[in-house]
Structure formats: C-alpha cells, structure tokens
Motif scaffolding. Structure first.
Motif, PDB file in Angstrom:
ATOM      1  N   THR A 105       0.968  -1.170   0.147  1.00 29.48           N
ATOM      2  CA  THR A 105       0.028  -0.008   0.001  1.00 29.48           C
ATOM      3  C   THR A 105       0.748   1.274   0.057  1.00 29.48           C
ATOM      4  N   LYS A 106       0.146   2.329  -0.585  1.00 25.36           N
ATOM      5  CA  LYS A 106       1.000   3.689  -0.502  1.00 25.36           C
ATOM      6  C   LYS A 106       0.381   4.372   0.662  1.00 25.36           C
ATOM      7  N   PRO A 107       1.370   5.170   1.278  1.00 28.41           N
ATOM      8  CA  PRO A 107       2.809   5.457   0.868  1.00 28.41           C
ATOM      9  C   PRO A 107       3.848   4.262   1.359  1.00 28.41           C
ATOM     10  N   PHE A 108       4.715   4.124   0.577  1.00 31.24           N
ATOM     11  CA  PHE A 108       5.461   2.818   0.580  1.00 31.24           C
ATOM     12  C   PHE A 108       7.009   3.386   0.876  1.00 31.24           C
ATOM     13  N   ASP A 109       7.834   2.192   1.308  1.00 32.73           N
ATOM     14  CA  ASP A 109       9.307   2.396   1.193  1.00 32.73           C
ATOM     15  C   ASP A 109       9.942   1.837   0.119  1.00 32.73           C
ATOM     16  N   LEU A 110      10.881   2.567  -0.638  1.00 32.77           N
ATOM     17  CA  LEU A 110      11.370   2.008  -1.932  1.00 32.77           C
ATOM     18  C   LEU A 110      12.126   0.664  -1.539  1.00 32.77           C
ATOM     19  N   GLN A 111      13.054   0.891  -0.574  1.00 29.16           N
ATOM     20  CA  GLN A 111      13.795  -0.487  -0.100  1.00 29.16           C
ATOM     21  C   GLN A 111      12.882  -1.414   0.035  1.00 29.16           C
ATOM     22  N   GLU A 112      12.059  -1.537   0.705  1.00 26.13           N
ATOM     23  CA  GLU A 112      11.154  -2.697   1.019  1.00 26.13           C
ATOM     24  C   GLU A 112      10.562  -3.194   0.012  1.00 26.13           C
ATOM     25  N   LEU A 113       9.863  -2.277  -0.847  1.00 21.17           N
ATOM     26  CA  LEU A 113       9.399  -2.610  -2.226  1.00 21.17           C
ATOM     27  C   LEU A 113      10.175  -3.327  -3.032  1.00 21.17           C
ATOM     28  N   ILE A 114      11.376  -2.953  -3.090  1.00 20.45           N
ATOM     29  CA  ILE A 114      12.538  -3.578  -4.032  1.00 20.45           C
ATOM     30  C   ILE A 114      12.465  -5.082  -3.512  1.00 20.45           C
ATOM     31  N   ALA A 115      12.631  -4.886  -2.143  1.00 19.62           N
ATOM     32  CA  ALA A 115      13.037  -6.374  -1.667  1.00 19.62           C
ATOM     33  C   ALA A 115      11.680  -7.289  -1.709  1.00 19.62           C
ATOM     34  N   ARG A 116      10.572  -6.816  -1.626  1.00 16.81           N
ATOM     35  CA  ARG A 116       9.516  -7.676  -1.796  1.00 16.81           C
ATOM     36  C   ARG A 116       9.265  -8.189  -3.429  1.00 16.81           C
ATOM     37  N   ILE A 117       9.711  -7.244  -4.226  1.00 14.89           N
ATOM     38  CA  ILE A 117       9.748  -7.856  -5.825  1.00 14.89           C
ATOM     39  C   ILE A 117      10.770  -8.795  -5.881  1.00 14.89           C
ATOM     40  N   GLN A 118      11.931  -8.531  -5.234  1.00 10.34           N
ATOM     41  CA  GLN A 118      12.890  -9.592  -5.298  1.00 10.34           C
ATOM     42  C   GLN A 118      12.480 -10.892  -4.834  1.00 10.34           C
ATOM     43  N   ALA A 119      11.938 -10.950  -3.744  1.00 12.64           N
ATOM     44  CA  ALA A 119      11.346 -12.344  -3.188  1.00 12.64           C
ATOM     45  C   ALA A 119      10.353 -12.832  -3.829  1.00 12.64           C
ATOM     46  N   VAL A 120       9.458 -11.967  -4.517  1.00 14.02           N
ATOM     47  CA  VAL A 120       8.460 -12.661  -5.439  1.00 14.02           C
ATOM     48  C   VAL A 120       9.204 -13.385  -6.630  1.00 14.02           C
ATOM     49  N   LEU A 121      10.201 -12.614  -6.996  1.00 14.49           N
ATOM     50  CA  LEU A 121      10.781 -13.198  -8.251  1.00 14.49           C
ATOM     51  C   LEU A 121      11.716 -14.674  -7.912  1.00 14.49           C
ATOM     52  N   ARG A 122      12.011 -14.527  -6.609  1.00 17.75           N
ATOM     53  CA  ARG A 122      12.581 -16.008  -6.283  1.00 17.75           C
ATOM     54  C   ARG A 122      11.647 -16.891  -5.902  1.00 17.75           C
ATOM     55  N   ARG A 123      10.480 -16.689  -5.571  1.00 15.51           N
ATOM     56  CA  ARG A 123       9.472 -17.634  -5.354  1.00 15.51           C
ATOM     57  C   ARG A 123       9.082 -17.996  -6.724  1.00 15.51           C
ATOM     58  N   THR A 124       8.872 -17.384  -7.414  1.00 17.95           N
ATOM     59  CA  THR A 124       8.337 -17.470  -8.999  1.00 17.95           C
ATOM     60  C   THR A 124       9.197 -18.237 -10.065  1.00 17.95           C
ATOM     61  N   GLY A 125      10.550 -18.142  -9.615  1.00 17.85           N
ATOM     62  CA  GLY A 125      11.497 -18.556 -10.662  1.00 17.85           C
ATOM     63  C   GLY A 125      11.946 -17.694 -11.519  1.00 17.85           C
TER      64      GLY A 125
END
Length: 229
Positions: A105-125
């Motif tokens: 949700t907004k507002p968001f922290d950029l570093q946390e958002l990037i970490a979440r994106i990387q975590a999703v990419l790891r989970r989904t290959g």
C-alpha cells in the motif's frame, strides 16, 4: 513492468528499479498493461489498482485468463505485485484471491518494495540475479561478470546490459527499437546505428574462437542462440 497512471510515481518507480538493476517498461492504463504483457512478457508486473480505463483487479483477471497457456513452462502466471492506495482488508484479500503475489500500500518505502519484488521473483523462478546460460556463454547479473567457455569476457556497462537483454530473450528475435528502449532507455530519434555498433563490439569479444552466438535477422534485429545441432 510498472503500471501506474500518476506520472510522478511512475517515473520514481522506474528510476528506482533501474538503479536496482532491473530492466523496466511502463504503462499508464490497464489496456497498455495488457498489451505490454503480451508483447514484452515481463518477469513481473507492479500494478496500481486505480487506473483510468479499468481497475487493477480487472487487469489481473484478464491477464490470468489471456495468458494461461503462455509458453516457456511458466503457464500464464506473470507475477503481479499490487502497489496502491486502496488499503482496506477487503481490497487486499480481493487482490490476493485474484492471483496477486503480494499487495503493497501507498505510501511505501522503496527499499522494502524492491525487497518484496525480489522475494516474489525468487518464489516464482524469475530471480533477476539468476545465472544466465546460452551454450558455453554464462552471465552473472549479480556479479556483473561474463564468461565464454570458462574464459572471462570483459564488458563495458552498456555491453553488459545489451548482452543481458539478448540472453534473457535467447532464441527470440529482438528489434533494434526494442533494444534501444530496454538497454539505453531513451529515444535515439530513430538512429539505430548505435545498436549495430555495440553488437559488433560484443561479437568481437564473444565469438573469438567459438561458434557464432549473435545472429542478424535482416530487416528486424538480432537473436542470440546456441549452435544448431
């Protein structure tokens, strides 16, 4: 692919993700997002819910339906991370039940958002740091190193981005216009000569003593593929 109708937010997200090492495309509407998913096959979609033509929930419904038989062994599951001001529990549940992989949700922290994106990419290959291989060519995106038959290949930053784009799309022809957009990330006013120049640089470094890997598709662009057997 970043999907947000607010230009300031969209540009901020694109800049932050590029700085983190991602190749980024952007869309301002749901229709643009669906077309971009069809043509660019992104590894992940960062999706706003409140869009001018359809909401993000409708986008993910259509995305899941339209690309269910997508090639590449990943099915139709292009990972989707919602990024939106819609912050009720009902909205979050709806987004996840529709196939969202995360909901921020907004507002968001950029570093946390990037970490979440990387975590999703790891989970989904779709981990962007995963080692890329084509024949005896290897590219380590995280270590920013390339080798051919085990021999290190020294690349400039632009050569590295170009090679990564070709390897991510290995076996698929990429146009010069697409390369300009994804590698240089700004408009060269139709001058694609710089692509040809950097392709020649890569060929000199990669094809020294080994089978040719980068092939010209006349009138279209280039394709990177291993030797045909």
């Amino acid at each position: 692919m970043v999907v947000d109708d607010e230009p300031t937010v969209r540009e901020l997200l694109c800049a932050a993700l590029r700085h983190a090492g991602f190749t980024v495309t952007a869309a301002a509407t749901g229709g643009e997002a669906l077309e971009g998913a069809r043509t660019a096959s992104p590894d992940l979609v960062l999706l706003d819910v409140m869009l001018p033509d359809m909401d993000g929930f409708e986008v993910i419904r259509r995305l899941r339906e339209a690309y269910a038989p997508a090639a590449g062994g990943r099915g139709g599951h292009i990972p989707v991370v919602f990024l939106t001001a819609r912050d009720t529990t009902r909205d979050k549940i709806d987004g996840l039940h529709l196939g969202g992989d995360d909901y921020v949700t907004k507002p968001f922290d950029l570093q946390e958002l990037i970490a979440r994106i990387q975590a999703v990419l790891r989970r989904t290959g779709g981990d962007p740091a995963a080692l890329l291989r084509v024949a005896d060519l290897e590219l380590d995106p995280e270590g920013r190193q390339a080798t051919r038959a085990g021999v290190p290949v020294r690349l400039s930053p632009t050569e590295f981005r170009l090679l990564r784009h070709l390897m991510v799309n290995a076996g698929r022809t990429v146009s010069k216009a697409q390369i300009l957009d994804r590698v240089w990330e700004y408009d060269f006013s139709g001058d694609t000569g710089i692509v040809d120049t950097y392709i020649s640089y890569l060929r000199r470094k990669l094809d020294n003593g080994g089978p040719k890997l980068i092939h010209t598709v006349h009138g279209v662009g280039y394709v990177l593929r291993g030797p045909r057997t």
